[in-house]
Design an enzyme around this catalytic site. Structure first.
Site, short mmCIF file in Angstrom:
data_model
loop_
_atom_site.label_atom_id
_atom_site.label_comp_id
_atom_site.label_asym_id
_atom_site.label_seq_id
_atom_site.Cartn_x
_atom_site.Cartn_y
_atom_site.Cartn_z
N THR A 7 1.24 -1.09 -0.12
CA THR A 7 0.31 0.05 -0.13
C THR A 7 0.88 1.51 0.20
OG1 THR A 7 -2.19 1.37 1.22
CG2 THR A 7 -0.11 0.65 2.68
N ASN A 9 -0.65 3.76 0.80
CA ASN A 9 -2.52 4.71 1.64
C ASN A 9 -1.75 5.09 3.28
OD1 ASN A 9 -4.60 5.43 3.68
ND2 ASN A 9 -5.95 4.64 1.90
N GLY A 11 -2.67 6.29 5.43
CA GLY A 11 -3.99 6.20 6.36
C GLY A 11 -3.85 4.61 6.84
N LYS A 12 -4.35 4.18 6.30
CA LYS A 12 -4.53 2.74 6.10
C LYS A 12 -2.78 1.71 6.80
CE LYS A 12 -5.58 0.38 2.65
NZ LYS A 12 -5.59 -0.32 1.26
N ASP A 73 -8.00 -6.53 0.74
CA ASP A 73 -9.22 -6.13 -0.08
C ASP A 73 -9.64 -5.58 0.43
OD1 ASP A 73 -10.34 -4.60 -3.00
OD2 ASP A 73 -11.35 -6.34 -3.22
N ASP A 156 -15.88 6.55 8.22
CA ASP A 156 -15.69 6.85 9.80
C ASP A 156 -17.19 7.57 9.97
OD1 ASP A 156 -13.78 4.90 9.56
OD2 ASP A 156 -11.95 6.08 9.90
N ARG A 182 -10.48 -4.27 8.90
CA ARG A 182 -8.09 -4.17 8.40
C ARG A 182 -7.37 -4.60 9.80
NH1 ARG A 182 -8.10 -0.24 6.78
NH2 ARG A 182 -9.05 -0.51 4.92
#
Length: 199
Positions: A7, A9, A11-12, A73, A156, A182
């Site tokens: 990733t 991302n 934030g993830k 995913d 969120d 996640r």
């Protein structure tokens, strides 16, 4: 234990890292960008399930790096509109801000008494080869409501937890991370990896 996550991302990635700090602080997560001078075009995620898409992504980066990789995913599933998002969540919205995405979802429920029940789903894969991989999944059930709260990211602000009587965005970070599908899937995946160490 060091694990590479497919990733870019942040934030993830930070959500996953925070989820591990208390549960297993010996695990270090690193993004694929730490190992690549430039990020290649991502593979087309054209699978028919979350698992298939996670495998496509994981296999692509594992082959590129020559090392095991974790990929994920997931999506937002709306009971009232079962074929609208889900597997296609990330591709349904094109370059929109989180707030714009939320407003687009909320507009679906205008002037309707349709069920607002929703599920956040995540599937993770730890991929070594096409014959050697581990999988784990997590799901969170809630309801879609007008935006409340300023924390978190993604959906969120509109994802209401009836048991808390709050949206995810109204919860303290540590509590919010504990609900994350996640993070749930990541902890289950690491438990499987730890089990392998003792086989």
């Amino acid at each position: 234990m060091e694990l590479i996550v497919a990733t870019h991302n942040l934030g993830k990635l930070e959500e996953m890292r925070r989820g591990l700090r208390d549960a297993d602080p010996t695990v270090r997560l690193r993004p694929v960008t730490d190992f690549l001078s430039s990020l290649p075009d991502a593979p087309a995620e054209n699978g028919s399930t979350y698992l298939e898409n996670a495998l496509i992504k994981a296999a692509f980066y594992a082959d590129l790096l020559g090392r095991p990789v974790i990929a994920d995913d997931g999506g937002l599933e709306l009971t009232a509109f079962p074929n609208l998002l889900g597997l296609h969540t990330s591709r349904f919205f094109k370059g929109e801000s989180d707030r714009a995405k939320n407003q687009e979802i909320l507009s679906l429920f205008e002037n309707t008494a349709a069920s607002r029940k929703a599920h956040l789903h995540a599937c993770l894969v730890y991929y070594r080869s096409s014959e050697d991989f581990l999988t784990a999944e997590g799901t969170l059930t809630g309801e879609i409501v007008p935006e409340k709260g300023e924390m978190g990211y993604g959906f969120d602000r509109i994802f209401w937890l009836p048991t808390e009587k709050k949206t995810l965005a109204q919860l303290p970070q540590s509590q919010r991370d504990g609900y994350s599908p996640r993070v749930q899937a990541l902890l289950a995946l690491i438990e499987q990896l730890r089990g392998e160490e003792h086989v």
